[in-house]
Design a protein around this motif. Structure first.
Motif, short mmCIF file in Angstrom:
data_model
loop_
_atom_site.label_atom_id
_atom_site.label_comp_id
_atom_site.label_asym_id
_atom_site.label_seq_id
_atom_site.Cartn_x
_atom_site.Cartn_y
_atom_site.Cartn_z
N LEU A 22 0.81 -1.22 0.00
CA LEU A 22 0.00 0.00 0.00
C LEU A 22 0.84 1.27 0.00
N ASP A 23 2.04 1.22 0.57
CA ASP A 23 2.87 2.41 0.67
C ASP A 23 4.00 2.43 -0.37
N VAL A 24 3.98 1.52 -1.33
CA VAL A 24 4.99 1.54 -2.39
C VAL A 24 4.82 2.82 -3.20
N PRO A 25 5.89 3.62 -3.39
CA PRO A 25 5.77 4.88 -4.13
C PRO A 25 5.26 4.67 -5.55
N GLY A 83 -4.14 -18.66 -21.28
CA GLY A 83 -5.19 -18.21 -20.37
C GLY A 83 -4.64 -17.37 -19.24
N GLN A 84 -3.49 -17.79 -18.70
CA GLN A 84 -2.87 -17.02 -17.62
C GLN A 84 -2.47 -15.63 -18.10
N CYS A 85 -1.89 -15.57 -19.30
CA CYS A 85 -1.45 -14.28 -19.84
C CYS A 85 -2.61 -13.33 -20.07
N LEU A 86 -3.65 -13.81 -20.71
CA LEU A 86 -4.77 -12.94 -21.06
C LEU A 86 -5.47 -12.40 -19.82
N GLN A 87 -5.63 -13.25 -18.80
CA GLN A 87 -6.25 -12.77 -17.57
C GLN A 87 -5.34 -11.78 -16.85
N ALA A 88 -4.05 -12.03 -16.85
CA ALA A 88 -3.12 -11.09 -16.23
C ALA A 88 -3.19 -9.72 -16.92
N ILE A 89 -3.24 -9.72 -18.24
CA ILE A 89 -3.31 -8.46 -18.98
C ILE A 89 -4.61 -7.71 -18.65
N ARG A 90 -5.72 -8.43 -18.57
CA ARG A 90 -6.98 -7.78 -18.20
C ARG A 90 -6.88 -7.15 -16.81
N LEU A 91 -6.26 -7.86 -15.88
CA LEU A 91 -6.14 -7.34 -14.51
C LEU A 91 -5.25 -6.11 -14.46
N VAL A 92 -4.16 -6.11 -15.23
CA VAL A 92 -3.30 -4.93 -15.27
C VAL A 92 -4.06 -3.75 -15.85
N GLU A 93 -4.80 -3.98 -16.92
CA GLU A 93 -5.60 -2.91 -17.52
C GLU A 93 -6.60 -2.33 -16.51
N GLU A 94 -7.15 -3.19 -15.68
CA GLU A 94 -8.16 -2.75 -14.72
C GLU A 94 -7.55 -2.00 -13.53
N SER A 95 -6.28 -2.28 -13.20
CA SER A 95 -5.81 -1.87 -11.88
C SER A 95 -4.51 -1.08 -11.82
N LEU A 96 -3.63 -1.16 -12.82
CA LEU A 96 -2.32 -0.51 -12.66
C LEU A 96 -2.43 1.00 -12.58
N ARG A 97 -3.22 1.60 -13.45
CA ARG A 97 -3.36 3.06 -13.40
C ARG A 97 -3.88 3.50 -12.04
N GLU A 98 -4.86 2.79 -11.52
CA GLU A 98 -5.43 3.13 -10.21
C GLU A 98 -4.41 2.93 -9.09
N ALA A 99 -3.62 1.86 -9.16
CA ALA A 99 -2.61 1.61 -8.13
C ALA A 99 -1.55 2.70 -8.13
N VAL A 100 -1.22 3.24 -9.31
CA VAL A 100 -0.26 4.34 -9.40
C VAL A 100 -0.89 5.62 -8.87
N ALA A 101 -2.15 5.88 -9.23
CA ALA A 101 -2.82 7.11 -8.83
C ALA A 101 -3.17 7.11 -7.34
N ASN A 102 -3.52 5.94 -6.81
CA ASN A 102 -3.96 5.84 -5.42
C ASN A 102 -3.44 4.54 -4.84
N GLY A 103 -2.22 4.60 -4.30
CA GLY A 103 -1.56 3.39 -3.82
C GLY A 103 -2.28 2.68 -2.70
N HIS A 104 -3.16 3.37 -1.99
CA HIS A 104 -3.86 2.75 -0.86
C HIS A 104 -5.17 2.09 -1.28
#
Length: 389
Positions: free
Chosen positions: A184-187, A217-238
């Protein structure tokens, strides 16, 4: 030094908020008596951070330990040699890594030279290890490399500036712990860099020559999850939900490339990391759209699939047009999370490109790339990454 390392257990991957509390009990189950904790000085100082929580769990379980806090980014041969000395001086019998990919690779490297000989550079390659490592567990603190559950160990030779890989099933930690609360506190800069490493490690196995239906299957689901969450994790780490999805993506990508392998993005990124001590995730991210555009002609239908997984609309487009959309989406992800466009910004110098290209083609990740190239073509890819605007 104990020599009785020759037992194997299935890898167990604990995942979810609070799993760090299981460390002590699992260490007791593995009969760990004196553990070498492998981490870095920053994490060791964080009040009630991952290291302190790990030590608290070991204390409650009555497991003794000593802490090695000398892990550097892009861990060096000198780091694993220093860790080995501390291990032997304190009669340790096992290793627990706490951190991101650097800590896990350092711990694996330490285990390798404890049981397979002092010169780890001579062991670079695939399945070169003859002896098991000491019992190893990994506590992960970034959604990035997936080193906590893979067979890859990446070390930098500080004398030659060459980053090399030791790939062996013996490197897989017996137990890994992925607790998103630790992240949660990763910059935001580190979140972006490690998150893009996760993204790359889901994309490269999908176009790898060694892919299969399971890794797809593992790759495609991982890509979907990154699309859903990486921007948000960068914008709001908590945002715990975003952090949790990024951990899920990282683990899926790690499982995929453990079996399907990677490609030229990683092979070239290792040269940038070794030569300039640059952050691995940033190197991978800058190279991603450039290398994958080069790869399109080998499997355009695969890149069209990636566009869909990244949420792009490809209705009415040809396969090649859809593949180009995927490349544009990769670059957009880089831009959104703040990745620089040019390797010039991480200190790259064109005078080094020829040697780096030669070494990239020798890297263990190069052999599964879908398009085969000459040294001159790799030099040109480095140059494109340098000239990018």
């Amino acid at each position: 030094m104990k020599e009785n390392f020759d037992f194997l257990m299935p890898s167990v991957n604990f995942f979810g908020p609070g799993v760090i509390e299981k460390i002590g009990d699992r260490a007791k189950m593995l009969n760990m008596k004196k553990v070498l904790i492998v981490t870095d000085s920053f994490l060791e100082k964080v009040e009630n951070g991952p290291v302190h929580q790990t030590l608290d769990s070991l204390n409650k379980a009555g497991v003794d330990y000593v802490v090695f806090n000398g892990v550097e980014p892009n861990p060096k041969v000198r780091n694993i040699e220093a860790a080995k000395k501390l291990y032997l001086d304190n009669n340790c019998d096992s290793i627990i890594t706490v951190g991101g990919g650097s800590a896990h690779d350092c711990g694996k490297g330490t285990g390798i030279i404890l049981s397979n000989g002092d010169d780890i550079t001579s062991l670079a390659g695939i399945e070169t290890l003859e002896n098991p490592l000491p019992p190893l567990m990994a506590v992960n603190t970034t959604a990035g490399t997936a080193s906590e559950l893979t067979r890859h160990c990446v070390i930098t030779n500080e004398e030659t500036h060459l980053k090399f890989v030791v790939v062996s099933w013996r490197n897989v930690p017996l137990v890994s712990f992925n607790d998103p609360k630790l992240m949660l506190d990763v910059p935001k800069g580190l979140t972006a860099a490690t998150g893009m490493d996760t993204f790359v490690q889901a994309i490269e196995p999908y176009v790898s020559e060694n892919r299969n239906d399971i890794t797809d299957g593992q790759c495609l689901q991982a890509i979907r999850l990154v699309e859903e969450s990486l921007r948000e994790a960068v914008a709001n780490g908590h945002n715990l939900e975003a952090r949790t999805k990024m951990v899920e993506a990282e683990m899926l990508g790690g499982m995929a490339f453990n079996n399907a392998d990677l490609g030229y993005v990683h092979a070239m990124a290792h040269q940038l990391g070794g030569q300039y001590d640059a952050p691995h995730g940033v190197c991978c991210a800058i190279l991603l759209p450039i290398v994958e555009r080069f790869n399109i002609i080998a499997c355009p239908d695969r890149f069209a699939d990636l566009a869909v997984a990244m949420g792009e609309n490809i209705d009415g487009l040809s396969t090649r047009e859809a593949a180009e959309v995927a490349i544009d989406a990769m670059q957009q992800m880089n831009d959104d999370v703040g990745i620089p466009r040019s390797i010039k910004e991480i200190g790259a110098n064109p005078k080094d490109f020829e040697l780096m290209a030669e070494n990239a083609l020798k890297d263990g990740n190069a052999f599964s790339n879908p398009r085969k190239s000459s040294k001159e073509e790799i030099v040109q890819l480095f140059q494109e990454a340098y000239d990018a605007m």
